[in-house]
Scaffold this motif. Structure first.
Motif, PDB file in Angstrom:
ATOM      1  N   HIS A 154       0.890  -1.046  -0.011  1.00  0.00           N
ATOM      2  CA  HIS A 154       0.124   0.093   0.083  1.00  0.00           C
ATOM      3  C   HIS A 154       0.789   1.144   0.019  1.00  0.00           C
ATOM      4  N   LEU A 155       2.029   1.295   0.692  1.00  0.00           N
ATOM      5  CA  LEU A 155       2.905   2.476   0.815  1.00  0.00           C
ATOM      6  C   LEU A 155       3.448   2.654  -0.564  1.00  0.00           C
ATOM      7  N   LEU A 156       3.842   1.774  -1.775  1.00  0.00           N
ATOM      8  CA  LEU A 156       4.203   1.620  -2.848  1.00  0.00           C
ATOM      9  C   LEU A 156       3.309   2.213  -3.741  1.00  0.00           C
ATOM     10  N   LYS A 157       1.951   1.892  -3.518  1.00  0.00           N
ATOM     11  CA  LYS A 157       1.016   2.309  -4.308  1.00  0.00           C
ATOM     12  C   LYS A 157       0.918   3.710  -4.366  1.00  0.00           C
ATOM     13  N   VAL A 158       1.420   4.587  -3.108  1.00  0.00           N
ATOM     14  CA  VAL A 158       1.300   5.990  -3.221  1.00  0.00           C
ATOM     15  C   VAL A 158       2.707   6.417  -3.406  1.00  0.00           C
ATOM     16  N   GLY A 159       3.687   5.604  -3.500  1.00  0.00           N
ATOM     17  CA  GLY A 159       4.904   6.286  -4.096  1.00  0.00           C
ATOM     18  C   GLY A 159       6.006   6.216  -2.766  1.00  0.00           C
ATOM     19  N   ILE A 160       5.894   5.532  -2.060  1.00  0.00           N
ATOM     20  CA  ILE A 160       6.660   5.529  -0.924  1.00  0.00           C
ATOM     21  C   ILE A 160       7.423   4.224  -0.697  1.00  0.00           C
ATOM     22  N   LYS A 161       8.744   4.102  -0.792  1.00  0.00           N
ATOM     23  CA  LYS A 161       9.413   3.130  -0.816  1.00  0.00           C
ATOM     24  C   LYS A 161      10.348   3.172   0.144  1.00  0.00           C
ATOM     25  N   VAL A 162      10.130   1.874   1.157  1.00  0.00           N
ATOM     26  CA  VAL A 162      11.278   1.841   2.129  1.00  0.00           C
ATOM     27  C   VAL A 162      12.107   0.642   1.986  1.00  0.00           C
ATOM     28  N   LYS A 163      13.364   0.849   2.256  1.00  0.00           N
ATOM     29  CA  LYS A 163      14.570  -0.232   2.000  1.00  0.00           C
ATOM     30  C   LYS A 163      14.100  -1.665   2.719  1.00  0.00           C
ATOM     31  N   ASP A 164      13.727  -1.426   3.958  1.00  0.00           N
ATOM     32  CA  ASP A 164      13.740  -2.963   4.930  1.00  0.00           C
ATOM     33  C   ASP A 164      12.526  -2.657   5.536  1.00  0.00           C
ATOM     34  N   ILE A 165      11.416  -3.163   5.061  1.00  0.00           N
ATOM     35  CA  ILE A 165      10.109  -3.213   5.874  1.00  0.00           C
ATOM     36  C   ILE A 165      10.137  -3.584   7.209  1.00  0.00           C
ATOM     37  N   CYS A 166      10.812  -4.427   7.503  1.00  0.00           N
ATOM     38  CA  CYS A 166      10.928  -5.324   8.933  1.00  0.00           C
ATOM     39  C   CYS A 166      11.402  -4.016   9.682  1.00  0.00           C
ATOM     40  N   ARG A 167      12.070  -3.083   9.237  1.00  0.00           N
ATOM     41  CA  ARG A 167      12.754  -2.154  10.398  1.00  0.00           C
ATOM     42  C   ARG A 167      11.657  -0.772  10.447  1.00  0.00           C
ATOM     43  N   HIS A 168      10.638  -0.901   9.722  1.00  0.00           N
ATOM     44  CA  HIS A 168       9.666   0.020   9.659  1.00  0.00           C
ATOM     45  C   HIS A 168       8.118  -0.406  10.423  1.00  0.00           C
ATOM     46  N   VAL A 169       8.011  -1.458  10.798  1.00  0.00           N
ATOM     47  CA  VAL A 169       6.745  -2.082  11.192  1.00  0.00           C
ATOM     48  C   VAL A 169       6.991  -2.790  12.474  1.00  0.00           C
ATOM     49  N   CYS A 170       6.269  -2.412  13.505  1.00  0.00           N
ATOM     50  CA  CYS A 170       6.393  -2.971  14.980  1.00  0.00           C
ATOM     51  C   CYS A 170       5.145  -3.513  15.271  1.00  0.00           C
ATOM     52  N   PHE A 171       4.991  -4.489  16.327  1.00  0.00           N
ATOM     53  CA  PHE A 171       3.837  -5.009  16.719  1.00  0.00           C
ATOM     54  C   PHE A 171       3.800  -4.797  18.222  1.00  0.00           C
ATOM     55  N   ASP A 172       2.308  -4.437  18.383  1.00  0.00           N
ATOM     56  CA  ASP A 172       2.347  -4.422  19.936  1.00  0.00           C
ATOM     57  C   ASP A 172       0.747  -4.643  20.391  1.00  0.00           C
TER      58      ASP A 172
END
Length: 115
Positions: free
Chosen positions: A77-95
């Motif tokens: 979904h981020l890519l669909k709006v033009g946002i690219k992150v190098k390593d998604i694991c570093r950008h998503v956490c669970f709580d």
């Protein structure tokens, strides 16, 4: 907030809202998500927090490999709006709501500072 930063934030919100609505249907205990970012260091500073109801939901997430599936959903979904992150694991956490209540008396603003 500058106009370009506001537009960027709106795109992040749009992407994450779509991902959130999809993930709610998966019946994995997922409740909601939120994000933080320092836009002068974007996208490297983007952090998405996925919140589940119970600690057990978070533990089960990895065992059933739904953590990977949820990260991929967010990344798509981020890519669909033009946002690219190098390593998604570093950008998503669970709580979990349960952990926030136990450790921060339900104060998510305080808790997200440490995520």
């Amino acid at each position: 907030m500058k106009k370009t930063i506001k537009k960027l934030d709106n795109n992040v919100v749009k992407a994450l809202t779509l991902a959130c609505e999809t993930a709610k249907d998966w019946e994995i205990g997922f409740q909601w998500l939120t994000h933080t970012a320092r836009y002068e260091q974007f996208p490297g500073s983007l952090m998405v927090t996925c919140v589940f109801e119970h600690d057990e939901d978070v533990r089960r997430l990895t065992i059933e490999e739904n953590d990977t599936k949820l990260r991929q959903l967010i990344q798509q979904h981020l890519l669909k709006v033009g946002i690219k992150v190098k390593d998604i694991c570093r950008h998503v956490c669970f709580d979990s709501e349960e952990s926030c209540e136990r450790e921060h008396s339900g104060d998510w603003q305080k808790r997200l500072i440490h995520c």
